[in-house]
Each structure stands twice: as structure tokens, then as C-alpha cells.
Design a protein around this motif. Structure first.
Motif, PDB file in Angstrom:
ATOM      1  N   ASP A  60      -6.615   8.238 -10.000  1.00  0.00           N
ATOM      2  CA  ASP A  60      -6.329   9.452 -10.759  1.00  0.00           C
ATOM      3  C   ASP A  60      -5.030   9.364 -11.555  1.00  0.00           C
ATOM      4  OD1 ASP A  60      -4.746   9.540  -8.512  1.00  0.00           O
ATOM      5  OD2 ASP A  60      -5.147  11.648  -8.042  1.00  0.00           O
ATOM      6  N   ARG A  61      -4.041   8.620 -11.053  1.00  0.00           N
ATOM      7  CA  ARG A  61      -2.792   8.526 -11.807  1.00  0.00           C
ATOM      8  C   ARG A  61      -2.967   7.703 -13.081  1.00  0.00           C
ATOM      9  NH1 ARG A  61       2.471   7.525  -8.370  1.00  0.00           N
ATOM     10  NH2 ARG A  61       1.352   5.781  -7.445  1.00  0.00           N
ATOM     11  N   SER A  62      -3.829   6.711 -13.056  1.00  0.00           N
ATOM     12  CA  SER A  62      -4.163   5.982 -14.280  1.00  0.00           C
ATOM     13  C   SER A  62      -4.873   6.908 -15.265  1.00  0.00           C
ATOM     14  CB  SER A  62      -5.059   4.776 -13.965  1.00  0.00           C
ATOM     15  OG  SER A  62      -4.342   3.758 -13.326  1.00  0.00           O
ATOM     16  N   ALA A  63      -5.789   7.747 -14.731  1.00  0.00           N
ATOM     17  CA  ALA A  63      -6.518   8.683 -15.591  1.00  0.00           C
ATOM     18  C   ALA A  63      -5.567   9.663 -16.259  1.00  0.00           C
ATOM     19  CB  ALA A  63      -7.573   9.427 -14.770  1.00  0.00           C
ATOM     20  N   HIS A  64      -4.584  10.159 -15.524  1.00  0.00           N
ATOM     21  CA  HIS A  64      -3.652  11.114 -16.102  1.00  0.00           C
ATOM     22  C   HIS A  64      -2.732  10.447 -17.122  1.00  0.00           C
ATOM     23  CE1 HIS A  64      -4.721  14.717 -13.907  1.00  0.00           C
ATOM     24  NE2 HIS A  64      -4.833  13.984 -12.796  1.00  0.00           N
ATOM     25  N   ALA A  65      -2.433   9.179 -16.937  1.00  0.00           N
ATOM     26  CA  ALA A  65      -1.655   8.450 -17.943  1.00  0.00           C
ATOM     27  C   ALA A  65      -2.460   8.321 -19.237  1.00  0.00           C
ATOM     28  CB  ALA A  65      -1.267   7.073 -17.416  1.00  0.00           C
ATOM     29  N   GLU A  89       3.575   7.438 -15.656  1.00  0.00           N
ATOM     30  CA  GLU A  89       3.896   6.805 -14.380  1.00  0.00           C
ATOM     31  C   GLU A  89       3.290   5.425 -14.241  1.00  0.00           C
ATOM     32  OE1 GLU A  89       3.819   7.962  -9.622  1.00  0.00           O
ATOM     33  OE2 GLU A  89       2.719   9.182 -11.082  1.00  0.00           O
ATOM     34  N   ILE A  90       2.060   5.253 -14.737  1.00  0.00           N
ATOM     35  CA  ILE A  90       1.387   3.959 -14.653  1.00  0.00           C
ATOM     36  C   ILE A  90       1.510   3.245 -15.997  1.00  0.00           C
ATOM     37  CG2 ILE A  90      -0.765   2.770 -14.112  1.00  0.00           C
ATOM     38  CD1 ILE A  90       0.425   4.397 -11.815  1.00  0.00           C
ATOM     39  N   PRO A  91       2.035   2.022 -16.034  1.00  0.00           N
ATOM     40  CA  PRO A  91       2.144   1.303 -17.304  1.00  0.00           C
ATOM     41  C   PRO A  91       0.784   1.190 -17.994  1.00  0.00           C
ATOM     42  CG  PRO A  91       3.362   0.167 -15.585  1.00  0.00           C
ATOM     43  CD  PRO A  91       2.569   1.246 -14.899  1.00  0.00           C
ATOM     44  N   ALA A 121       5.639   2.953 -20.231  1.00  0.00           N
ATOM     45  CA  ALA A 121       5.908   3.020 -18.804  1.00  0.00           C
ATOM     46  C   ALA A 121       7.199   3.777 -18.549  1.00  0.00           C
ATOM     47  CB  ALA A 121       6.014   1.609 -18.221  1.00  0.00           C
ATOM     48  N   ALA A 122       7.189   4.643 -17.552  1.00  0.00           N
ATOM     49  CA  ALA A 122       8.379   5.421 -17.189  1.00  0.00           C
ATOM     50  C   ALA A 122       9.286   4.549 -16.341  1.00  0.00           C
ATOM     51  CB  ALA A 122       7.975   6.679 -16.435  1.00  0.00           C
ATOM     52  N   ASP A 123       9.876   3.558 -16.967  1.00  0.00           N
ATOM     53  CA  ASP A 123      10.738   2.603 -16.299  1.00  0.00           C
ATOM     54  C   ASP A 123      12.108   2.675 -16.952  1.00  0.00           C
ATOM     55  OD1 ASP A 123      12.054  -0.008 -15.743  1.00  0.00           O
ATOM     56  OD2 ASP A 123      10.161  -0.439 -14.739  1.00  0.00           O
ATOM     57  N   PRO A 124      13.190   2.650 -16.199  1.00  0.00           N
ATOM     58  CA  PRO A 124      14.513   2.775 -16.800  1.00  0.00           C
ATOM     59  C   PRO A 124      14.794   1.762 -17.891  1.00  0.00           C
ATOM     60  CG  PRO A 124      14.667   2.953 -14.421  1.00  0.00           C
ATOM     61  CD  PRO A 124      13.243   2.583 -14.734  1.00  0.00           C
ATOM     62  N   HIS A 161       0.823  -1.210   0.000  1.00  0.00           N
ATOM     63  CA  HIS A 161       0.000   0.000   0.000  1.00  0.00           C
ATOM     64  C   HIS A 161       0.856   1.258   0.000  1.00  0.00           C
ATOM     65  CE1 HIS A 161      -2.557  -3.210   1.751  1.00  0.00           C
ATOM     66  NE2 HIS A 161      -3.487  -2.653   1.009  1.00  0.00           N
ATOM     67  N   VAL A 162       1.966   1.215  -0.726  1.00  0.00           N
ATOM     68  CA  VAL A 162       2.881   2.345  -0.782  1.00  0.00           C
ATOM     69  C   VAL A 162       2.511   3.305  -1.901  1.00  0.00           C
ATOM     70  CG1 VAL A 162       5.270   3.010  -1.270  1.00  0.00           C
ATOM     71  CG2 VAL A 162       4.785   1.130   0.295  1.00  0.00           C
ATOM     72  N   ASP A 163       2.109   2.759  -3.041  1.00  0.00           N
ATOM     73  CA  ASP A 163       1.860   3.610  -4.200  1.00  0.00           C
ATOM     74  C   ASP A 163       0.769   3.021  -5.077  1.00  0.00           C
ATOM     75  OD1 ASP A 163       3.180   1.502  -5.417  1.00  0.00           O
ATOM     76  OD2 ASP A 163       5.100   2.558  -5.442  1.00  0.00           O
ATOM     77  N   ALA A 164       0.653   3.576  -6.269  1.00  0.00           N
ATOM     78  CA  ALA A 164      -0.499   3.295  -7.116  1.00  0.00           C
ATOM     79  C   ALA A 164      -0.530   1.889  -7.678  1.00  0.00           C
ATOM     80  CB  ALA A 164      -0.543   4.307  -8.264  1.00  0.00           C
ATOM     81  N   THR A 165       0.639   1.317  -7.967  1.00  0.00           N
ATOM     82  CA  THR A 165       0.651   0.062  -8.715  1.00  0.00           C
ATOM     83  C   THR A 165       0.650  -1.161  -7.826  1.00  0.00           C
ATOM     84  OG1 THR A 165       3.049   0.275  -8.932  1.00  0.00           O
ATOM     85  CG2 THR A 165       1.712   1.050 -10.758  1.00  0.00           C
ATOM     86  N   SER A 166       0.521  -0.998  -6.522  1.00  0.00           N
ATOM     87  CA  SER A 166       0.305  -2.085  -5.579  1.00  0.00           C
ATOM     88  C   SER A 166       1.286  -3.238  -5.780  1.00  0.00           C
ATOM     89  CB  SER A 166      -1.140  -2.569  -5.691  1.00  0.00           C
ATOM     90  OG  SER A 166      -1.435  -3.512  -4.685  1.00  0.00           O
TER      91      SER A 166
END
Length: 482
Positions: free
Chosen positions: A414-419, A355-357, A457-460, A227-232
Motif C-alpha cells: 500500500d505504501r508503494s501505491a500511495h507513492a 516514502e518509497i523511492p 524519495a523522501a531521503d535527506p 522485516h522492519v519496514d516497507a523497503t526491506s
């Protein structure tokens, strides 16, 4: 789904293990690399044995191309004090199930380890078996793969994994909470970094931004946090990959392997809590360790089974994780053929990082224009950009005729919506409480499929001009702190 806030649940879900279990496997093999046969023979007797292959038939062929370990984590917590249970939120009764199921493949030349995490809620059709708890014979039936352990123990777990993957399991390893905590303490803790503070009241995690050295209980909170962030669960697994890379770096970069007393302490801690099949003894450990003595984080690669749906509803079972059959087949074929999972492909089209894949964002398309086929074209364009569309576009009700294309979403996501809005910047965002995790895209007269921007996805691992295969894969050194 990219859920931005956590809603308290009336039922606490049991903690999940993820890729951190592989740290103990890696440590065991690194121990074999640094120690002698006599040391391993002395401590090898501490391993508790389990018959993981009892009664198995019609198994995939063992072709000798590397070795495959099935590594599972259970929520047994014997040896953990009441104070530790309270401090690290380990209350409640154990579920007698596997919160982690992973395949660890060691290449034939012992120069590469491929770790594939299998989601615990993966949909599976179990073969006929005897329910060990009830003693009744069961025919073929659907379920979640983590329930295999409760119903049929290690043999049914092995059987289910082999059936789903087509990969022959050579060895079985089972690890619990207590062994994880003791092992981290035995190596002196592990250094972890984070770009932002991490806090999860469910697991007890509370870390500042920057670098922290975690001891056993803190490390357990870190790798359990959901439960730290959006992607669980998916972001939790990324943190676990980082943790595993840090463990390997800690062991390989210190005097652990060269100090007999310290090596004996660490090895005894690990092996004293492991359950393994009868065939995995000190001789096998020594041979593997000697072959892997130059092993490093760069020699490892991590991925997760490609997913088609995180919320595949099954009557009587509930939401399950449904695999992407085509990509999963490609993944396990490469594993069986002893090939690297990380395959370089050119990526020519520019894509905006989000931020969200996109693959975790569910979208329902509604056509409010009256133009025949526009909904299907929009759905297909979004799917090509990686979004998890429903693949069943619909016509909006006759009373719905917006002047502007809209994205209706629940503020919890909301972060999924903004993606999604990054892919459709001309659309209007419309929050709606209790709308649920599925984004609703309502097409107006201002919409054309050509407006959809490519996102990623913003992943390295996906930065730059190329991607790596149909399933996201990282090497251990990439998972370490920058």
C-alpha cells in the motif's frame, strides 16, 4: 517494492550482512592510525590467510589510483554460544555463502573512502570454473553472485566482481558473525537513533523510538533486520550505513586510539576473526593507518550499485537483481578513476517527496481509452519521473472502460501505491488482494500525461535544490544520528 506488511515465509532466508562489515575495515585502519608498528606486528600474526587470487588471469589493470578492498561477510558462527544463537535468532545451518559483497575504495591521497554495496542476488554470468564442492568443470553459466563463494571460494568471488565492475581488487577481507559481535562489545557498544520503534521477529530486533546504545548481539540484530519496514533490503542498508557512521564516530571520538591496552583489545578482536589475502600484512596496515590518521565519517561515502530490476527472473535460478548498466558503468568508472562518487547536479524541477523511492515501484500501464499511443506516452512520463515501468504498455480488455483512471494494487504494497498516487492524485486507488507487487495503472478518458507530478524519495540526501549524481550517495556524517 514498498511492501507494508510482512507475510510469513515457509522458508527462512539466511541473514544478510550489508554495509556493516566495512565498520571492521574502518576500525582496522583507524587502529593502524593510532597504534605503532610494533603493536600491529604483534597482532598481525593473528590474521588467518586465504589465497583469494589463485589462478586468476585476464584481470582489470591495476593503475595505482588508490586501493580497492573486496570485503565479504559470511554466516560462519563459530564461537557463538547456544544462548546467543537463541536470543539473537542465529539458528539454522550456515549456507557457506557471502551475504555481503562490497567494494571499499581508498583514494590515492587517503582522504576519502568510497563504499559500494553489491546486492547478494545480483545476476552474473560466471566464467568457466571448477565447482569446489562437486569437483566438476563448469562452462560459462548464469547465477547469483553470492553463490560464487560456495562454488569457487574467494578466487571465484574476486573473479566475478572484477568481471562485473571492471575494478581491480587489491586486497580481500572476510569477516563473520562472531567477529562483528565481539568488536562492537570491545568498543563499548554503539549509539543508534530511530524516529520510530523498530521491531523484527526474524532477527530479534526490538528497539524503542529515540536513542539506544547497542551491544554486540543487539547490534547484530539491528543490522540483520529485513522485516522492519516497507523497503526491506534497501532500508536495511540505510540502517547499516548509519551504524557504520556511528562506529567510526565512536572509535574516533573516544580514547580507544590513545589507550594502548584498549587499542590492543579492540585490534586483537578484529584481526583474530578476519581472513585476508597474503599481501595484506602489518606493514600495509601501518602505512594505510598512518596515511588515514585524520580520517573521519565525513571522509567516507556510501552507495549501492544502481538497480534496474529487483525481480529479474532467470529460468532455473529464480528472481535475481539486475543492475542498471548505464548507471553502474558510470559508478565504477568514477571508482577506477579515483574520483568522488558524490557529484553535484542542479535539480530545478520541484518534486514531491514520497516514502518509497519511485525506482522501487513497478508499474504496468493499461490503456482503456482507445486513444492510440496514450499508453506509451504515460509509460514514458512515469519513467521520466523515476518509476520502474514495465516499458511495455498494453491495451486494456475491450470490456474494461472505467470512467476514472485507476491504480490497482495489493494491500501488502500500500505504501508503494500511495507513492504512485502522489504522482497521479486524480487517479482512484483500488485495492485487490493477491494482486502482487506490480501496480496496474488503467488509463481512462480523464487522463493526460501532463497530470503526472514529479516525485522523489523522501531521503535527506535529496532534500533542497540539488541531487548528487545518478546513484544516491551519502557521506558518513550524513548517515549518523541527527
Amino acid at each position: 517494492m514498498g511492501r507494508n506488511r510482512v507475510v510469513a515465509s515457509s522458508r527462512r532466508r539466511s541473514p544478510r550482512w550489508g554495509l556493516r562489515i566495512t565498520a571492521l575495515v574502518s576500525l582496522l585502519l583507524l587502529t593502524a592510525a593510532g597504534g605503532g608498528h610494533l603493536l600491529l606486528s604483534r597482532i598481525g600474526g593473528d590474521i588467518r590467510r586465504v589465497d583469494a587470487f589463485a589462478g586468476l588471469d585476464e584481470r582489470p589493470r591495476a593503475d595505482g589510483r588508490g586501493l580497492n578492498f573486496l570485503v565479504v561477510g559470511t554466516d560462519r558462527r563459530e564461537g557463538i554460544s547456544a544462548a546467543q544463537r537463541a536470543r539473537y535468532k542465529l539458528g539454522g545451518a550456515p549456507c557457506n555463502c557471502t551475504d555481503t559483497i562490497m567494494l571499499v575504495h581508498l583514494s590515492g591521497d587517503r582522504e576519502r573512502a568510497s563504499v559500494v554495496s553489491i546486492p547478494r542476488d545480483s545476476y552474473v554470468e560466471f566464467p568457466p570454473h571448477t565447482n569446489r564442492g562437486l569437483g566438476e568443470e563448469l562452462a560459462v553459466h548464469a547465477g547469483k553472485i553470492n553463490s560464487a563463494y560456495a562454488h569457487g571460494g574467494p578466487p571465484l568471488t574476486v573473479r566475478a566482481v572484477e568481471k562485473m565492475t571492471g575494478v581491480h581488487v587489491d586486497h580481500y577481507l572476510e569477516i563473520d558473525f562472531s567477529s562483528f559481535m565481539k568488536t562492537v562489545d570491545a568498543i563499548g557498544g554503539v549509539e543508534i537513533c530511530s524516529a520510530r520503534p523498530l521491531k523484527d521477529s526474524y532477527s530479534g530486533l526490538d528497539l524503542p523510538a529515540g536513542t539506544s546504545r547497542l551491544r554486540g548481539g543487539e547490534a547484530l540484530s539491528y543490522v540483520r533486520a529485513r522485516h522492519v519496514d516497507a523497503t526491506s533490503d534497501l532500508s536495511r542498508m540505510r540502517r547499516q550505513q548509519q551504524f557504520l557512521a556511528a562506529v567510526m564516530h565512536e572509535v574516533a571520538g573516544t580514547e580507544t586510539l590513545l589507550n594502548p591496552a584498549r587499542l590492543r583489545e579492540v585490534s586483537g578482536t578484529v584481526l583474530g576473526s578476519v581472513r585476508a589475502d597474503e599481501g595484506f600484512g602489518s606493514g600495509e596496515m601501518f602505512a594505510l593507518g598512518r596515511a588515514m590518521r585524520h580520517f573521519s565519517p565525513r571522509s567516507s561515502e556510501f552507495t549501492t550499485v544502481p538497480i534496474a530490476s529487483m525481480d529479474h527472473e532467470v529460468p532455473g535460478i529464480g528472481a535475481t537483481v539486475l543492475w542498471n548498466e548505464r548507471k553502474a558503468r558510470e559508478l565504477f568508472t568514477r571508482l577506477r578513476e579515483d574520483k568522488p562518487l558524490r557529484v553535484k547536479h542542479k535539480y530545478t524541477a520541484k518534486a514531491v517527496p514520497v516514502e518509497i523511492p519511485p525506482s522501487e515501484i513497478r508499474v504496468q500501464v493499461l490503456n482503456a481509452t482507445g486513444e492510440k499511443g496514450l499508453g506509451a506516452r504515460a509509460d514514458a512520463a512515469l519513467a521520466r519521473s523515476g518509476f520502474a515501468t514495465t516499458a511495455t504498455p498494453r491495451n486494456a480488455p475491450p470490456t474494461t472502460r472505467p470512467h476514472r483512471t485507476t491504480i490497482t494494487y495489493d494491500p501488502k504494497w500500500d505504501r508503494s501505491a500511495h507513492a504512485l498516487h502522489t504522482a497521479l492524485p486524480r487517479a482512484k486507488l483500488v485495492p485487490a488482494r493477491d494482486h502482487g507487487p506490480v501496480m496496474k495503472l488503467t488509463l481512462a478518458a480523464d487522463f493526460t500525461p501532463q497530470q503526472i507530478h514529479k516525485v522523489r524519495a523522501a531521503d535527506p540526501i535529496l532534500d533542497g535544490a540539488e541531487v548528487w549524481s545518478a546513484f544516491a550517495t551519502k557521506t558518513g556524517d550524513e548517515a549518523e544520528c541527527a
